[in-house]
Structures are given as C-alpha cells and as structure tokens.
Design a protein around this motif. Structure first.
Motif, PDB file in Angstrom:
ATOM      1  N   UNK A 101      44.155  53.350  48.161  1.00 39.95           N
ATOM      2  CA  UNK A 101      45.276  53.307  47.221  1.00 39.95           C
ATOM      3  C   UNK A 101      45.210  52.122  46.250  1.00 39.95           C
ATOM      4  N   UNK A 102      44.008  51.818  45.798  1.00 42.52           N
ATOM      5  CA  UNK A 102      43.833  50.701  44.858  1.00 42.52           C
ATOM      6  C   UNK A 102      43.346  51.309  43.542  1.00 42.52           C
ATOM      7  N   UNK A 103      44.275  51.569  42.642  1.00 39.83           N
ATOM      8  CA  UNK A 103      43.965  52.296  41.423  1.00 39.83           C
ATOM      9  C   UNK A 103      43.274  51.400  40.399  1.00 39.83           C
ATOM     10  N   UNK A 104      42.300  52.033  39.684  1.00 35.03           N
ATOM     11  CA  UNK A 104      41.604  51.376  38.566  1.00 35.03           C
ATOM     12  C   UNK A 104      40.973  50.048  38.993  1.00 35.03           C
ATOM     13  N   UNK A 105      40.347  50.054  40.125  1.00 37.23           N
ATOM     14  CA  UNK A 105      39.729  48.835  40.626  1.00 37.23           C
ATOM     15  C   UNK A 105      38.217  48.876  40.519  1.00 37.23           C
ATOM     16  N   UNK A 106      37.621  47.701  40.583  1.00 39.38           N
ATOM     17  CA  UNK A 106      36.171  47.544  40.635  1.00 39.38           C
ATOM     18  C   UNK A 106      35.787  47.058  42.033  1.00 39.38           C
ATOM     19  N   UNK A 107      34.531  47.232  42.380  1.00 36.94           N
ATOM     20  CA  UNK A 107      34.080  46.900  43.737  1.00 36.94           C
ATOM     21  C   UNK A 107      32.872  45.987  43.681  1.00 36.94           C
ATOM     22  N   UNK A 108      32.856  45.037  44.618  1.00 31.38           N
ATOM     23  CA  UNK A 108      31.698  44.162  44.812  1.00 31.38           C
ATOM     24  C   UNK A 108      31.297  44.253  46.279  1.00 31.38           C
ATOM     25  N   UNK A 109      30.046  44.632  46.534  1.00 31.06           N
ATOM     26  CA  UNK A 109      29.549  44.825  47.896  1.00 31.06           C
ATOM     27  C   UNK A 109      28.751  43.587  48.311  1.00 31.06           C
ATOM     28  N   UNK A 110      29.038  43.087  49.497  1.00 25.29           N
ATOM     29  CA  UNK A 110      28.405  41.834  49.952  1.00 25.29           C
ATOM     30  C   UNK A 110      28.244  41.882  51.468  1.00 25.29           C
ATOM     31  N   UNK A 111      27.291  41.112  51.971  1.00 23.34           N
ATOM     32  CA  UNK A 111      26.996  41.086  53.400  1.00 23.34           C
ATOM     33  C   UNK A 111      27.987  40.208  54.159  1.00 23.34           C
ATOM     34  N   UNK A 112      28.200  38.995  53.667  1.00 17.85           N
ATOM     35  CA  UNK A 112      29.149  38.079  54.300  1.00 17.85           C
ATOM     36  C   UNK A 112      30.567  38.431  53.855  1.00 17.85           C
ATOM     37  N   UNK A 113      31.493  38.478  54.813  1.00 11.73           N
ATOM     38  CA  UNK A 113      32.867  38.850  54.485  1.00 11.73           C
ATOM     39  C   UNK A 113      33.523  37.841  53.551  1.00 11.73           C
ATOM     40  N   UNK A 114      33.109  36.575  53.604  1.00 15.19           N
ATOM     41  CA  UNK A 114      33.732  35.536  52.792  1.00 15.19           C
ATOM     42  C   UNK A 114      33.127  35.436  51.402  1.00 15.19           C
ATOM     43  N   UNK A 115      31.995  36.069  51.205  1.00 19.22           N
ATOM     44  CA  UNK A 115      31.308  35.943  49.920  1.00 19.22           C
ATOM     45  C   UNK A 115      32.124  36.543  48.780  1.00 19.22           C
ATOM     46  N   UNK A 116      32.814  37.636  49.043  1.00 19.04           N
ATOM     47  CA  UNK A 116      33.622  38.248  47.998  1.00 19.04           C
ATOM     48  C   UNK A 116      34.743  37.347  47.527  1.00 19.04           C
ATOM     49  N   UNK A 117      35.392  36.633  48.455  1.00 20.43           N
ATOM     50  CA  UNK A 117      36.457  35.709  48.067  1.00 20.43           C
ATOM     51  C   UNK A 117      35.904  34.554  47.244  1.00 20.43           C
ATOM     52  N   UNK A 118      34.703  34.080  47.579  1.00 20.48           N
ATOM     53  CA  UNK A 118      34.099  33.003  46.789  1.00 20.48           C
ATOM     54  C   UNK A 118      33.835  33.466  45.352  1.00 20.48           C
ATOM     55  N   UNK A 119      33.375  34.704  45.191  1.00 22.29           N
ATOM     56  CA  UNK A 119      33.157  35.221  43.832  1.00 22.29           C
ATOM     57  C   UNK A 119      34.477  35.380  43.083  1.00 22.29           C
ATOM     58  N   UNK A 120      35.526  35.786  43.785  1.00 16.55           N
ATOM     59  CA  UNK A 120      36.841  35.925  43.155  1.00 16.55           C
ATOM     60  C   UNK A 120      37.347  34.563  42.691  1.00 16.55           C
ATOM     61  N   UNK A 121      37.106  33.514  43.471  1.00 14.59           N
ATOM     62  CA  UNK A 121      37.514  32.164  43.056  1.00 14.59           C
ATOM     63  C   UNK A 121      36.774  31.740  41.789  1.00 14.59           C
ATOM     64  N   UNK A 122      35.499  32.085  41.694  1.00 12.53           N
ATOM     65  CA  UNK A 122      34.747  31.778  40.465  1.00 12.53           C
ATOM     66  C   UNK A 122      35.352  32.520  39.271  1.00 12.53           C
ATOM     67  N   UNK A 123      35.728  33.782  39.494  1.00 12.67           N
ATOM     68  CA  UNK A 123      36.343  34.560  38.408  1.00 12.67           C
ATOM     69  C   UNK A 123      37.675  33.944  37.990  1.00 12.67           C
ATOM     70  N   UNK A 124      38.464  33.481  38.965  1.00 13.98           N
ATOM     71  CA  UNK A 124      39.745  32.859  38.631  1.00 13.98           C
ATOM     72  C   UNK A 124      39.542  31.554  37.870  1.00 13.98           C
ATOM     73  N   UNK A 125      38.531  30.780  38.237  1.00 14.50           N
ATOM     74  CA  UNK A 125      38.260  29.524  37.516  1.00 14.50           C
ATOM     75  C   UNK A 125      37.854  29.809  36.079  1.00 14.50           C
ATOM     76  N   UNK A 126      36.968  30.782  35.872  1.00 13.74           N
ATOM     77  CA  UNK A 126      36.549  31.118  34.506  1.00 13.74           C
ATOM     78  C   UNK A 126      37.704  31.699  33.704  1.00 13.74           C
ATOM     79  N   UNK A 127      38.627  32.381  34.345  1.00 10.99           N
ATOM     80  CA  UNK A 127      39.755  32.963  33.616  1.00 10.99           C
ATOM     81  C   UNK A 127      40.773  31.908  33.214  1.00 10.99           C
ATOM     82  N   UNK A 128      41.020  30.925  34.065  1.00 12.45           N
ATOM     83  CA  UNK A 128      42.045  29.910  33.782  1.00 12.45           C
ATOM     84  C   UNK A 128      41.498  28.737  32.990  1.00 12.45           C
TER      85      UNK A 128
END
Length: 759
Positions: A101-128
């Motif tokens: 139920x996550x509409x209009x979303x993009x996906x990032x596939x990664x081996x480590x469960x924490x790796x996705x959150x680290x990439x999201x933090x990078x995206x938030x830093x570049x956005x702000x």
C-alpha cells in the motif's frame, strides 16, 4: 510456476524462460524423489555442510536459483541486458508498492537492512543542503544536522549511520520513550517536539526521524500519525521500519501501522517474512528529483545493481499475492493464538497486551511479592527493603532465562529468543513473522509450547519459594556460607568454609576445591531429584556447590545438614591423610631410638663375656639367658608406639584406641523404600492418597516409636550419669578391663544397630 517469459518478443528472454522452466522441473523431480526416500535434501550434500543445511522448500530453491540466473543474464549483450534488468526492477517495485500500500514509490534493493536507511539519510542531506555537493563539510559545520532515533531502536543503528555518513555522534538525538502514559516502548511525542524546538534554537537543522512500526525488542508501534504531522510541521524526513509493516499486506491493518503508508520512506524485509533465503531487503521511498537519488546512491545505471531484485522477482511470481498474504496471515494467527493461551496461564505476564495487532508476543514468568498489587503484579510492598526487591528481580531473571532455554530445546520450531529488557528484565519473545515461514511453525507447535510452559511452572514456583528458606538455613549452619549468584536459576549456592579458609581472600583455594570436588561426588551418589554442580565456570572465585531446580517439596534442613556433615567428614579424612606421612615418619624415628635403647639394655643385662663369640657360646650353654620377647607396634589411629609384650603374654592383640565415630546429623529421618533423599515426609502431604490403608500409617508410627526408643537406649548407654546400684568408676574400669581380656574383641561391636529398612 506462472512465468510468462516466453511471450516476450526478445528471443533471448524466451530462451531464458524455457531454461527456467526446465530448471523448475528438475527441482520438482528432485524434491519428489527426496520425499519418497524419506530423506532431507541437506543429507546428500557431502563435506562439512552435510546434515547442516536446512530444508528450505521449493520457494527457497526459487530464490537461490535467481542468483545463478542473474549470473547467466549478465552475459547478455548490453542492450538486451538493459531491457531485461529494467523490466525486472520496475515489475518488482510495482508489485511491492501495491502489496504494501505504498503508492507511487521507488525501490532500492540492498543486502544489509541498514544500508537503505543510510542512503535515505544521504538523500535527505542533499535535499536540505543545496550547496552540499560544492561546499561539503563546511555546510554541515555551519548548521549541524540532527537525526532523531527512538530509545527502543535497534542497538548500534545510530553508530552505523554516523560511520556511513561521516557525521559526529552529537548529530544523533536519542528520543526517550513514554514513562507516564502509553507503552514504555513507544516514542514520547511531546518530548520529541521539545527536542526539535531546542535544536532549532541552537542553530541546528532537524534532518530525519526514524520511527518504529514494531520495535526490535517487543514489537510496539510508535504513534506514526502524530509523528508524521510533527515532521511536516518542521520539514523533517520520516523513515519507518519494523516487523509490523508486514501486516500492510493483510485486509485489516491497525491505524497506527496504516499511517506508515504516508511516510517518506520505509524499509521492508520480505526474506524472513516469507521464508525466502538470500533475498535482499527493500527500501521504498518517494522523491521527485532523479539526480539527487542518483547522487545519494538509491538508483544506479549498472545492470548488476538492478539484478539484485531478480531473486525477489522470481519468488513473488512463484508465491503470488494469495501465497504472500497467507504466509503473513498465518504468522499473525500464531501470535494471537499464543497470546490468548498465555492469558489463561498463571504466573505468566504478557508485555504486549495493549498491542492487539502486534505479531510479536513477549512474556515472562513472575511471582507476586507479599503485599503487591495483583493488577500491576510488579509493585513491591512498602515495608520491603530495596535489596530484597532487587534479589527477587534477579531471581526471576535467572528463572526466565532458564525457562527460555528449556522452551527452545523442547520446541525448537517455535523460534523463541531470550532477551534482557531494561525495565522488565529477562523475557522470552515469540516473533513468528521472522521465524515461522523458515521453521515451518504450525498451530500445534504453539499448543505444545503452552503445554511445556505449564509443565515448567511448578518447578519455577517451587524453586523460588525454597530460595529464601535455603538461605536462612545455610546462614544458621556453622561452616557454610551462602553465596548470592543472580545468574543461577537453582535453589541456591553454598560454600563450605574449612579450617584453613581465608575468608577475606577471593583467590583460588586448592584445599577448598578438593573438598568441594569430593562433596559434589558424594551428593551426586545420593541419587536425589536435585542436580548439583561445582562452579563457578570462571576460575576467579572460590569453588562453590550449585544446587539446581526443585520440582517437589524439598526438606531444606536435611539438605543443608547433609552438605555440612559430608563436607566436614571429607575435610577430616583429607586432614588425616595429609598428616599420615608426618605421623609415620615420626613413628619410625621413635621406633629406631627405642630399639637402639633396648639393644643397649640387653648388652648390660647379658654382660660383656657373652658377646665374645666362643666364650659367649660356652657361657650360654652352661647358663642360658631367658630372652624377653619385646617389640614395637605403631598405632595409626593414636599416632603412637606401643609395646608388643601384651600380645605375646596374653596371646591377644590389643585393639588400641577406638577410632572416632563418623560425624552424623542430629536429625534422623525415616525413609520408605523407593523414597529419594531430601524429600519431605509423606504424612500431611498430598503424596498420601485417600485410598491408603490405615495400617500403613500405623506402621509408620511403629517405626518412629522404634527409632526413638533405640535412640533413647543409645543415649542412656553413652550417658555419664550413674544409677544408684552401679559400681564405682574405678571398679567399673577394672571390671571392664578384666572382661575385655576375657571376652576378646567380640564386645567391640556397636551396642545399637539401626535396622536396614529404616535407613
């Protein structure tokens, strides 16, 4: 398997689909052969992996086949590879967004469960920080970013983020959980808002908030709806993770979890949820700028990165929507089944009663303290000392740890884990969403788990009740010291203090270790229901005797007295053996001196002429000398030399000093045949059934009167008081000496002998 690759126009894709169908047919034939032979697939693997690889099932083989298929696909030409990887990535992303139920979303596939959150933090830093690409660290230095984590977040998550992003630890803000209202494992929203305002006043930039839809410990969900409003107010990126996100695939979803569909990003772990090995985790996010996602590492132009989704792509098609929903629903039903069953079990406290939709059940054994509130079940009485409350908590922690380990051994398919919570202590967690699909947990396994819990409760309650009595009895017994070990789940720990024991030192004591080793051997030879072991396992303290769990009423005074008497006997015997060498050496020296003195006396009596060879023989022929037979005997019991003249004159060997009697307890207990040691008497207990005959009780009374009469006779025989008609002490001694000479050693046997059936 419904894979329509052969309908694709590209001949390479059609050929790959044909090969995939052939591989699936081979897997099905192999699995059918294994089932007929009654053997697991792992048993055929040679080498060190034989018998150690779990039976992963057909869906697991599909996921593993995706990795080898990805290597095959990577050999295609660039254009075909680009089309195929793009199709696989887009299809998998679309399916996951629709399922959860996550509409209009993009996906990032990664081996480590924490790796996705680290990439999201990078995206938030570049956005702000718009100038971060140009100025880099200087931008962060002027306005430091702040990442907010819950106190119930996964351990080590904040440190991992700082290491991956190159940020200092002060950039992390730990948000406490509720203390007054709500769950103690949910983030305190009011305190979070206060922290955000304080950071803004200090010139910092609130960057990202990590919320939990099912904490790692107990599976509680934060108030995501309220957190989303707070993040929109202050421009903070909201990321959600947790096991409860799996319930988004079900028809009914709680409002707190459903609010996660409005967040900026979420991390899913479909591998454990669906029982798929080697399947990557997925981070779903929403962002409109492809350039920033590329810079943050969430998207990639490399085909190899896109092929990470291939195992999940194959598995989702194999399971289908119904199969995915069925697995998640089955795990939630197992959780609810266990929770409803545990509510009917006494002395079991469930920590997730306010989370009816949580697929995680956390429970622990508890014992109500005197004067505690039966509703709260954890509030001690006002007059209880804090040390007593602490000991009770440590005791329950050790018992819960023992209970968890027992349940893991008895029901291994349950997937239980033992964890230590800060507020509640040691608890047992049942999380079927993470284990049921892999282990194959069923409803019957949950019923067996509840039955095992109920069978272990009498042992836990009995042991906890006997602990204080054991401590008091050990304290009153001379020579024994009670040792407080909060990690031991048994009745208690005791140490015997021998004569040379240095009580102020914690160094190793070889003599005490030897005594405790002998004591452990003697206790195990009694064949009682109790288990004994010597510890501790780490050799930095003195040896002790650890007494295990009790399943029935134990006679604690008899147990403690047996330990004290046995240890004292072992100490005396060891001391006698240690002194034996010195006693024998001194005895030999004294015997040599006395024999030399006897030879000198013999020379003086016989004269010098009798020592001359020829003259002495003639003189002895005319006037023979009557030699006196004198010798020496060494009494080991008394440790002294005695003359053998009494033996040659009276033709009777003197018994010497009577050895001391073996120390025995003051309490003598009658035990029926088959009754094990340390058990309380059957009288007055439930062990005596209603159908027992009256004669059985009368026999018990006769045996008790007989034993008491024999003890009274023994006391009268050993009593120093004289009756009016008894002879004087000196006359009695002479008479006794004459009788001993006349009767010999027959009267040395004990006067009272306990019947064999009374022992």
């Amino acid at each position: 398997m419904d894979v329509s690759l052969d309908k694709i126009a590209d001949p390479a894709l059609a050929e790959m689909g044909k090969n995939l169908k052939e591989a699936m047919k081979m897997l099905e034939d192999s699995q059918r052969t294994e089932e007929e032979n009654g053997r697991k697939l792992s048993g055929d693997i040679p080498g060190p992996l034989q018998g150690r690889v779990q039976n992963i099932g057909e869906q697991g083989h599909i996921a593993l086949l995706g990795h080898s298929l990805g290597a095959y696909i990577s050999t295609l030409d660039k254009e075909r590879l680009r089309k195929l990887t793009t199709r696989i990535l887009s299809d998998t992303t679309l399916w996951l967004c629709r399922i959860f139920r996550y509409e209009n979303g993009c996906a990032y596939f990664h081996e480590d469960e924490r790796e996705g959150l680290a990439k999201i933090c990078r995206l938030a830093i570049h956005s702000r920080y718009e100038d971060f690409v140009v100025d880099g660290f200087n931008v962060l230095y002027n306005k430091k970013p702040v990442i907010y984590l819950s106190a119930a977040a996964r351990p080590g998550l904040g440190q991992y983020l700082c290491n991956q992003l190159g940020l200092p630890f002060p950039c992390l803000s730990r948000v406490p959980c509720n203390t007054m209202f709500g769950s103690q494992h949910q983030m305190d929203v009011a305190l979070l808002e206060k922290l955000i305002k304080d950071d803004i006043e200090r010139g910092k930039l609130p960057l990202l908030l990590v919320a939990n839809a099912g904490t790692a410990a107990v599976g509680h969900t934060d108030k995501i709806g309220r957190l989303k409003e707070l993040c929109e107010q202050y421009g903070i990126w909201l990321h959600v993770e947790g096991v409860n996100l799996a319930t988004l695939a079900l028809g009914y979803v709680s409002s707190s979890v459903l609010a996660a569909t409005k967040c900026d990003s979420m991390t899913l772990t479909p591998g454990p949820w669906l029982g798929l090995p080697a399947v990557p985790a997925v981070t779903l996010y929403k962002h409109d700028d492809p350039a920033l996602t590329l810079v943050a590492g969430l998207t990639s132009n490399k085909p190899a990165d896109k092929l990470r989704a291939l195992p999940l792509w194959l598995s989702l098609q194999y399971l289908g929507l119904d199969g995915i929903v069925e697995r998640i629903k089955h795990a939630c039903q197992l959780s609810q089944r266990l929770q409803e069953s545990l509510k009917k079990v006494n002395h079991i406290k469930i920590l997730v009663e306010d989370e009816l939709s949580s697929p995680v059940v956390v429970f622990r054994f508890f014992q109500e303290l005197p004067g505690s509130d039966p509703v709260l079940k954890t509030v001690p009485a006002p007059n209880m000392a804090p040390s007593t409350v602490g000991r009770e908590g440590h005791s329950c922690d050790a018992l819960n740890r023992w209970l968890g380990e027992q349940l893991k051994q008895l029901v291994p398919v349950s997937g239980l884990t033992v964890m230590d919570l800060e507020a509640e202590g040691v608890c047992v967690r049942f999380s079927p969403l993470m284990t049921a699909a892999v282990l194959g947990t069923r409803g019957e396994d949950v019923d067996q788990l509840v039955a095992c819990i109920e069978s272990r409760l009498p042992i836990l309650t009995c042991t906890l009740q006997l602990r204080e009595e054991f401590k008091q009895e050990v304290t009153r017994t001379a020579g024994l010291l009670h040792v407080d070990d909060p990690n031991w789940p048994g009745i208690g720990v005791v140490r015997y203090e021998h004569a040379n024991d240095d009580k102020n030192s914690l160094k190793l004591d070889p003599e005490g270790e030897k005594i405790h080793a002998g004591l452990l051997k003697k206790l195990n030879e009694l064949e009682s229901d109790l288990t004994f072991k010597m510890g501790p396992e780490y050799k930095s303290m003195k040896s002790c005797i650890y007494i295990g769990m009790a399943s029935d009423d134990i006679d604690i005074p008899e147990l403690v007295e047996t330990i004290a008497v046995t240890a004292r006997e072992i100490e005396e015997n060891s001391r006698l053996l240690e002194n034996m060498t010195e006693v024998v050496r001194k005895g030999i020296q004294e015997a040599q001196v006395q024999l030399q003195k006897a030879n000198e006396e013999r020379l003086l009596e016989e004269g010098v002429l009798r020592q001359i060879p020829v003259v002495g023989s003639v003189l002895n022929w005319f006037s023979p000398v009557q030699p006196s037979q004198k010798g020496r005997t060494f009494n080991l019991t008394a440790g002294s030399l005695e003359s053998t003249e009494h033996t040659y004159v009276y033709k009777v060997q003197d018994t010497g000093v009577t050895p001391p009697q073996t120390p025995s307890g003051t309490r003598t207990k009658l035990r029926f045949p088959g009754q094990k040691p340390f058990k309380k008497s059957l009288r007055g207990s439930d062990a005596l059934s209603e159908t027992s005959s009256v004669s059985h009780i009368e026999d018990l009374e006769k045996m008790e009167h007989l034993s008491s009469g024999q003890e009274q006779e023994a006391l009268e025989a050993n009593s120093p008081e004289q009756h009016p008609g008894a002879p004087a002490p000196q006359e009695a001694e002479q008479t006794g000496t004459f009788q001993n000479r006349a009767q010999g050693p027959e009267d040395d046997r004990p006067q009272v002998e306990e019947p064999e059936n009374l022992r």
